[in-house]
Design an enzyme around this catalytic site. Structure first.
Site, mmCIF file in Angstrom:
data_model
loop_
_atom_site.group_PDB
_atom_site.id
_atom_site.type_symbol
_atom_site.label_atom_id
_atom_site.label_comp_id
_atom_site.label_asym_id
_atom_site.label_seq_id
_atom_site.Cartn_x
_atom_site.Cartn_y
_atom_site.Cartn_z
ATOM 1 N N ASP A 1 56.923 58.746 32.842
ATOM 2 C CA ASP A 1 57.191 57.556 33.592
ATOM 3 C C ASP A 1 58.262 56.554 34.466
ATOM 4 O O ASP A 1 58.367 55.885 32.968
ATOM 5 C CB ASP A 1 55.557 56.533 34.256
ATOM 6 C CG ASP A 1 54.713 55.705 35.600
ATOM 7 O OD1 ASP A 1 54.349 56.168 36.399
ATOM 8 O OD2 ASP A 1 55.230 54.525 34.702
ATOM 9 N N ASN A 14 63.360 50.005 44.118
ATOM 10 C CA ASN A 14 63.159 49.420 45.957
ATOM 11 C C ASN A 14 62.895 48.674 46.264
ATOM 12 O O ASN A 14 63.274 47.900 47.378
ATOM 13 C CB ASN A 14 61.751 49.821 45.712
ATOM 14 C CG ASN A 14 61.941 51.518 45.504
ATOM 15 O OD1 ASN A 14 62.437 52.415 45.960
ATOM 16 N ND2 ASN A 14 60.440 52.364 45.244
ATOM 17 N N ASP A 55 65.791 56.169 46.024
ATOM 18 C CA ASP A 55 66.054 57.698 45.877
ATOM 19 C C ASP A 55 66.953 58.082 45.330
ATOM 20 O O ASP A 55 66.929 59.049 44.835
ATOM 21 C CB ASP A 55 66.383 58.016 47.318
ATOM 22 C CG ASP A 55 65.036 58.294 48.679
ATOM 23 O OD1 ASP A 55 63.569 58.269 48.069
ATOM 24 O OD2 ASP A 55 64.422 58.095 49.831
ATOM 25 N N ASP A 63 57.208 58.297 40.982
ATOM 26 C CA ASP A 63 58.456 58.477 39.862
ATOM 27 C C ASP A 63 58.209 59.030 38.464
ATOM 28 O O ASP A 63 58.295 58.389 37.556
ATOM 29 C CB ASP A 63 58.455 56.368 39.775
ATOM 30 C CG ASP A 63 57.901 55.832 39.239
ATOM 31 O OD1 ASP A 63 56.797 55.824 38.932
ATOM 32 O OD2 ASP A 63 58.348 54.945 38.794
#
Length: 211
Positions: A88, A96, A105, A133
């Site tokens: 993770d 973001n 991305d 993610d």
């Protein structure tokens, strides 16, 4: 003779009509054949999309589950060990929030590339959730804890390196890793993933870049 000629003429017209109908039916059959071939080709193109993550090109959860089931069966058959790692990303939300989803991305694509570069050639890297993610790694032939730990260390170190998110801007993230071994922690796919997932959350509680 005239009547005979008329009959012959009518017969010829009838045969001509039959030929025209046959020709039309042939054209229709060829059209349907062409459509069938086109659909077959398009389905072949679409098939990989059902098993791969659209962004990274990695196996998705569906394909990962197939790989894991096969690898567990192989592990049981040959009495070997394997490991499943749940990864993770840490601080990814900041990417973001600060630079936008397009930057996020780019980071995910680069993470996938880095993971594939540091794992062994026969290890399997997957992205189980196209909106998340998290990444999964299957490590066959995990002979001992040292092999697994060394792999995890390589993953942590490669993810710690800065990511170029565009316009000369670099972002730094981390990764928390949870690992489960089979048969030590179970031989069922779902149980094994849950064990690795729980270990990942424990690692995250201990701080970034933990395993």
């Amino acid at each position: 003779m005239i009547v005979y000629k008329n009959k012959k003429f009518k017969t010829a017209k009838k045969e001509e009509s039959i030929m025209e109908i046959s020709f039309v039916l042939l054209i229709i059959a060829l059209i349907f054949m062409g459509l069938s071939i086109w659909l077959f080709i398009e389905n072949r193109k679409l098939r990989p999309m059902a098993f791969l993550d659209a962004l990274t090109g990695l196996p998705n959860r569906r394909l990962f589950d197939e790989y894991l089931t096969k690898e567990l069966a192989r592990t049981k058959r040959f009495k070997t060990k394997m490991a499943v790692a749940v990864l993770d990303l840490d601080k990814f939300k900041r990417v973001n929030d600060n630079y936008g989803h397009s930057a996020g991305d780019k980071v995910l694509i680069e993470v996938a590339a880095r993971l594939k570069a540091v794992v062994r050639s026969y290890d399997i890297v997957a992205r189980p959730n196209s909106a998340g993610d998290e990444f999964y790694v299957i490590m066959p032939d995990a002979k001992n804890d040292l092999v697994v730990s060394a792999m995890a260390e390589r993953i942590v170190n490669t993810i710690k390196q800065p990511f170029n998110v565009g316009y000369g801007v670099e972002a730094e993230i981390g990764v928390s890793i949870g690992i489960a071994l089979s048969p030590d922690h179970g031989a069922d796919p779902e149980i094994l993933i849950k064990q690795a997932d729980s270990a990942m959350y424990e690692a995250k509680k201990n701080g970034y870049d933990d395993l």
